[in-house]
Design a protein around this motif. Sequence first.
Motif, PDB file in Angstrom:
ATOM      1  N   ALA A  48       0.817  -1.498  -0.146  1.00 12.43           N
ATOM      2  CA  ALA A  48       0.014   0.094   0.010  1.00 12.43           C
ATOM      3  C   ALA A  48       0.770   1.266   0.006  1.00 12.43           C
ATOM      4  O   ALA A  48       0.720   2.250  -0.865  1.00 12.43           O
ATOM      5  N   VAL A  49       2.100   1.208   0.821  1.00  9.37           N
ATOM      6  CA  VAL A  49       2.640   2.462   1.086  1.00  9.37           C
ATOM      7  C   VAL A  49       3.492   2.419  -0.432  1.00  9.37           C
ATOM      8  O   VAL A  49       3.489   3.539  -1.007  1.00  9.37           O
TER       9      VAL A  49
ATOM     10  N   TRP B 176       5.894   9.554   4.114  1.00  6.40           N
ATOM     11  CA  TRP B 176       4.946   8.373   4.077  1.00  6.40           C
ATOM     12  C   TRP B 176       5.572   7.715   5.166  1.00  6.40           C
ATOM     13  O   TRP B 176       6.447   7.394   5.764  1.00  6.40           O
ATOM     14  N   PRO B 177       4.352   6.777   5.862  1.00  3.83           N
ATOM     15  CA  PRO B 177       4.546   5.887   6.630  1.00  3.83           C
ATOM     16  C   PRO B 177       5.393   4.686   6.364  1.00  3.83           C
ATOM     17  O   PRO B 177       5.434   4.223   5.149  1.00  3.83           O
TER      18      PRO B 177
ATOM     19  N   PRO C 220      -1.577   1.865   8.100  1.00  5.67           N
ATOM     20  CA  PRO C 220      -2.952   2.094   8.801  1.00  5.67           C
ATOM     21  C   PRO C 220      -4.024   1.139   8.638  1.00  5.67           C
ATOM     22  O   PRO C 220      -4.101   0.422   7.549  1.00  5.67           O
ATOM     23  N   TRP C 221      -4.942   0.922   9.484  1.00  2.00           N
ATOM     24  CA  TRP C 221      -6.026   0.117   9.417  1.00  2.00           C
ATOM     25  C   TRP C 221      -7.045   0.252   8.223  1.00  2.00           C
ATOM     26  O   TRP C 221      -7.654  -0.688   7.672  1.00  2.00           O
ATOM     27  N   THR C 222      -6.949   1.510   7.576  1.00  2.95           N
ATOM     28  CA  THR C 222      -7.767   1.776   6.780  1.00  2.95           C
ATOM     29  C   THR C 222      -7.393   1.529   5.374  1.00  2.95           C
ATOM     30  O   THR C 222      -7.910   1.007   4.340  1.00  2.95           O
ATOM     31  N   HIS C 223      -6.016   0.830   5.249  1.00  2.00           N
ATOM     32  CA  HIS C 223      -5.504   0.280   4.092  1.00  2.00           C
ATOM     33  C   HIS C 223      -5.002  -0.929   4.284  1.00  2.00           C
ATOM     34  O   HIS C 223      -3.999  -1.559   3.562  1.00  2.00           O
ATOM     35  N   GLY C 224      -5.608  -1.731   5.494  1.00  2.00           N
ATOM     36  CA  GLY C 224      -5.346  -3.112   5.531  1.00  2.00           C
ATOM     37  C   GLY C 224      -4.150  -3.652   6.397  1.00  2.00           C
ATOM     38  O   GLY C 224      -4.029  -4.757   6.721  1.00  2.00           O
TER      39      GLY C 224
ATOM     40  N   ARG D 182     -14.853   1.199  14.289  1.00  2.00           N
ATOM     41  CA  ARG D 182     -13.440   2.011  14.005  1.00  2.00           C
ATOM     42  C   ARG D 182     -13.947   3.141  13.013  1.00  2.00           C
ATOM     43  O   ARG D 182     -13.202   4.375  13.147  1.00  2.00           O
TER      44      ARG D 182
ATOM     45  N   LEU E 202      -3.572   7.565   3.381  1.00  3.44           N
ATOM     46  CA  LEU E 202      -2.739   6.960   3.819  1.00  3.44           C
ATOM     47  C   LEU E 202      -1.752   7.679   4.746  1.00  3.44           C
ATOM     48  O   LEU E 202      -1.269   7.404   5.722  1.00  3.44           O
ATOM     49  N   LEU E 203      -1.688   8.995   4.376  1.00  7.03           N
ATOM     50  CA  LEU E 203      -0.871   9.906   4.870  1.00  7.03           C
ATOM     51  C   LEU E 203      -1.443  10.543   6.311  1.00  7.03           C
ATOM     52  O   LEU E 203      -0.676  10.934   7.182  1.00  7.03           O
TER      53      LEU E 203
ATOM     54  N   ALA F  39      -4.088   8.647   8.028  1.00  7.87           N
ATOM     55  CA  ALA F  39      -4.782   7.670   9.002  1.00  7.87           C
ATOM     56  C   ALA F  39      -3.839   7.173  10.314  1.00  7.87           C
ATOM     57  O   ALA F  39      -4.870   7.160  11.221  1.00  7.87           O
ATOM     58  N   ARG F  40      -2.700   7.762  10.455  1.00  4.96           N
ATOM     59  CA  ARG F  40      -1.982   7.365  11.364  1.00  4.96           C
ATOM     60  C   ARG F  40      -2.326   8.396  12.811  1.00  4.96           C
ATOM     61  O   ARG F  40      -1.886   8.146  13.735  1.00  4.96           O
TER      62      ARG F  40
ATOM     63  N   TYR G 202      -5.653  -1.489  -2.261  1.00 10.87           N
ATOM     64  CA  TYR G 202      -5.226  -0.333  -1.863  1.00 10.87           C
ATOM     65  C   TYR G 202      -4.862   0.621  -3.108  1.00 10.87           C
ATOM     66  O   TYR G 202      -4.075   1.620  -2.754  1.00 10.87           O
TER      67      TYR G 202
ATOM     68  N   VAL H 102     -11.289   2.497  -1.110  1.00  8.92           N
ATOM     69  CA  VAL H 102     -10.379   1.917  -0.422  1.00  8.92           C
ATOM     70  C   VAL H 102     -10.463   1.350   1.068  1.00  8.92           C
ATOM     71  O   VAL H 102     -10.295   0.344   1.664  1.00  8.92           O
ATOM     72  N   LEU H 103     -11.086   2.487   2.083  1.00  6.28           N
ATOM     73  CA  LEU H 103     -11.371   2.004   3.356  1.00  6.28           C
ATOM     74  C   LEU H 103     -12.433   0.818   3.346  1.00  6.28           C
ATOM     75  O   LEU H 103     -12.485   0.084   4.114  1.00  6.28           O
TER      76      LEU H 103
ATOM     77  N   HIS I  58     -11.117  -2.791   2.754  1.00  3.88           N
ATOM     78  CA  HIS I  58     -10.321  -3.273   3.634  1.00  3.88           C
ATOM     79  C   HIS I  58     -11.205  -3.272   4.968  1.00  3.88           C
ATOM     80  O   HIS I  58     -10.766  -4.155   5.806  1.00  3.88           O
ATOM     81  N   ASN I  59     -12.448  -2.826   4.854  1.00  4.89           N
ATOM     82  CA  ASN I  59     -13.085  -2.920   6.474  1.00  4.89           C
ATOM     83  C   ASN I  59     -14.612  -2.814   5.558  1.00  4.89           C
ATOM     84  O   ASN I  59     -15.516  -2.060   6.189  1.00  4.89           O
TER      85      ASN I  59
END
Lengths: 512, 457
Positions: A323-324, A471-472, A478-482, B43, B165-166, B168-169, B199, B208-209, B212-213
């Motif tokens: 994903a990243v 970028w992580p 994260p959970w949003t991306h699996g 979540r 993705l950037l 969500a953390r 993704y 995408v969310l 995965h969910n």
Amino acid sequence: MSAVTALGRLRAAATGYAQPAATVRHRHLSDRPLVFVPYAMAGEAFAPLAALIGDDPDAPHLFVVPQPRDRQRRFAHVAELARILVPYLTEHLSSTETVERRNDEAYERALDAPQVIVPSRGGIEYLHLLGRSTRFRRTEGEYAVHPDVPLMGRWCTYLADRARMPGSSVLLALTDLLTQTWSTGQSDLENGELAALMGWVDPERGRTGAETARDAEGAPPAGPATAPEFDEKLAPLIAAYDTAERAENSRAAARAEERIRDLLGVELMPTWHRVWRGLELMRELPPGASVAGRWETDRMSYSLFAADLDSPDSRPQPRIPGAVAAAQQLSRREQAQSRLDTEQLRDDPLLMAEARLSGQAFRGRVAAVEADRMVTEPGKKQARPRPLLVVRTTDEPLLLRETELECVERPKARAKLIAVADGPDGTREVRIELTGGMGRGKTPEEGSIPEEGELLCWTVAASGFRGGPKWPSPEETPWTHGGPPEPRKELQEGEVRQPDEEELAAAEEPWV
Amino acid sequence: MNAGAMQPGSDAAAEQGQDQDPGKAAGRVTAAVLADLASGRHRGVVVDSPPGAGKSTLVVRAAAEIAGRGDRLMIVAQTNNQVDDLLLRLAEEHPGLVLGRLSAADYRPGEELAATPVQIAGKAADLDGCEIVVSTAAKWALVDDRRWAWAIVDEAYQMRSDALLLVARLFDRALFVGDPGQLDPFATVDAAQWHGLTYDPSQSAVAVLRRHNPDLPVHRLPVSWRLPATAAPLVSEAFYPFTPFRSGTGRRDRALGFEPGRKCDPYDQVVDIAAESGWGMLELPSGFTLPSDDETVRTVAELAARVLARRGTAVSERGENALDAARIAVGVSHREQRSRVEAALVRLNGEIPGARDIVVDTANRLQGREFDVTVFLHPLSGRRDATAFHLETGRLCVLASRHRHACLVVARAGIPELLDAHPSAEPVHLGLPVSFPDGWEANQAVLGTLADNRVQL
């Protein structure tokens, strides 16, 4: 399609001759490129059949697979190609320069980089598939292949991936180079076939481009797909080879192989010559001013990839990006695209004509300068120099107030559009305020303000090439991306990594 | 139009119920959303909102509830304007909340926002005292040393998944709100390589969310308060075929009146038709043209200026207001068209004062905005082929759903024939959720209605 492109095509169709679509060459051309003309077997998803390869127009190497469905022959073919390709790809690594980096360690950058030219886009896709089908191969145990095969797979994957980076030049399709440079009177689909395209671009003496292109219909295709008529001729020869092999008649097999080889040589040679002729034509154009800068990025990418190959932790490029990694790829390519668009526009008056015609740029003489104007901007305490220019143009700028502008002739200058008014004789007078490129002092630096009478071209300022976002790491997905991917298996000391089951399966069906 | 967002057969359909009263129906969905947020079982919670269904109201309400429970909340919007609008509403409706705005160094608040007690800072650390911090996705991406219990992601269907993705953390749980029918986010390079990945960075954040969910609750706001009774059925059927919504007002709740036309030309006629039926199409003779040919540009500008010149009055549940330039908008597909129509309106300003103040913008930038009357140039007008860009359902949906009273369309004749000649020829990608509805079909539905309200020029 833009007005300038449409006009070029109409003119080409009307006159029968290709029309310029660019005034400079927007890609780097190596002094010694390697040309690669691959052919794949019809009816198979991916079975290499033959290839012409080499860096000397007069001495191509022809490699042929007499039975493309035979896996051993297929990998032997890849090993043969590797003997030409890998030395060519690695020879530039010996002369390097040390480059300091702001947020990273210094690295060694090769002074030059390899360049592979394929006839058309199919060649790029071919290298992509070749990479995928060979980089995950075991070099020991069952079905082991020569160590050169996975190595070659990783290089092919590097080249094909890099070709997707806008503005890169390590792997180029000649049809892309030519269509960027000339407009023809035929469709995009027809332009994708090198023979017809070269007919337009390089007509025979006494014939028009359109006529030469029509004559080229039915010529051997540039591949990797073969012509159906050719397949009809090839099939019985392969059958003869199979029969000889089954009978274990090695002389007959060698004879059959020789005939297949001759047939393929005849079919591939016209494309080989066309590619070199096309490169000759491309060399006649001067390179764009920013081409060397983009080639430097290619040299960096090449050097870093080669360094990674050498590292003991190195692994083949993954089957699919995480994903990243996928997000990073997209973001880098978009940055490269935006840089490329801006640079090409500045380098090429014909592309700029396009922008001027659509009101996104304007060119004209400076009619008045108010050099000592000072402005205190909101939120600032001190007045700063903000000279005012009036540019008189015959263009029709369709830009909003406050649009930030930059100048082709004075790359450092930045300006803001104040107003557009009608001028004398149907011209327009654009009032702009200089906002940058005048140095840090309280008064503008000597020579930083354009003078009356200067002919300048202004375009919408590019939104700066900032460093990418932070970028992580893959472990922080994260959970949003699996969530994070499964951790990699650690290798024992001295253990050589072998591909896992999934990777082996991927290699069997590289097109998935 | 967002893939995966509007699949048939969802439990949320039950929420829409059979209430006769639209206010009750909408209230029930809002209550269900807030209950899901409070339950702590999920979540994430997704809320799909058709055009003008009270998305901002919901965001403000949910924000107040989350902050009221003592949880720290971050709000992610997509543009600086959206951030400012949200903060203004929050400050107005919940003056007790301590609000913060995270901004770039060169940001200057507008007068309205500057008059509120909203704290503005360039570093997250300077806003630690705030109960709610609002910023753009781009700015949030630069924060890395803070974490929030909750986030609200606004316009989540317009956000690309790589942007999510950037950020969500930064949060534990989130509410995602947006309109699945509007324009999908786009990439400036070929993104086919990633299609089919769960993704895929070029897909929307919600797509995408949800891949995965898949168990996250999805609610749908059932009532459009913006679209009039003349428009909601068509927009719902054409663009939201599996998740219908209705208008919050009836036919009699809204009226659009004009002074009698003086010229009685096709322009006047089509304005009268639109005042009556809510739709009008002014049709130019067929022809293949560049994106902004003079005739089309002039016609669009003249029609918009004529709407203004006719000095209309709009009557609605909010009361009566004069139809001034700020209540009229022109929608186009390309920036060059925008510039040329703007220039044409400036030229008309002498004859029709105020014409230059009519808002002209591309579909992308009109998303989320609302006007009384809109005039749009049909994306397929004058085209020789129907490319994916011009067929994109989201573009047409945005253009056809910005109005409270009437929508006027300018187009060259021949679009139905063009559609028939160009069925969608885009490559099909494996593993990609099917996108509903088909752009081709939605276009036909809209053209069908317009054909009944057509005046030829």
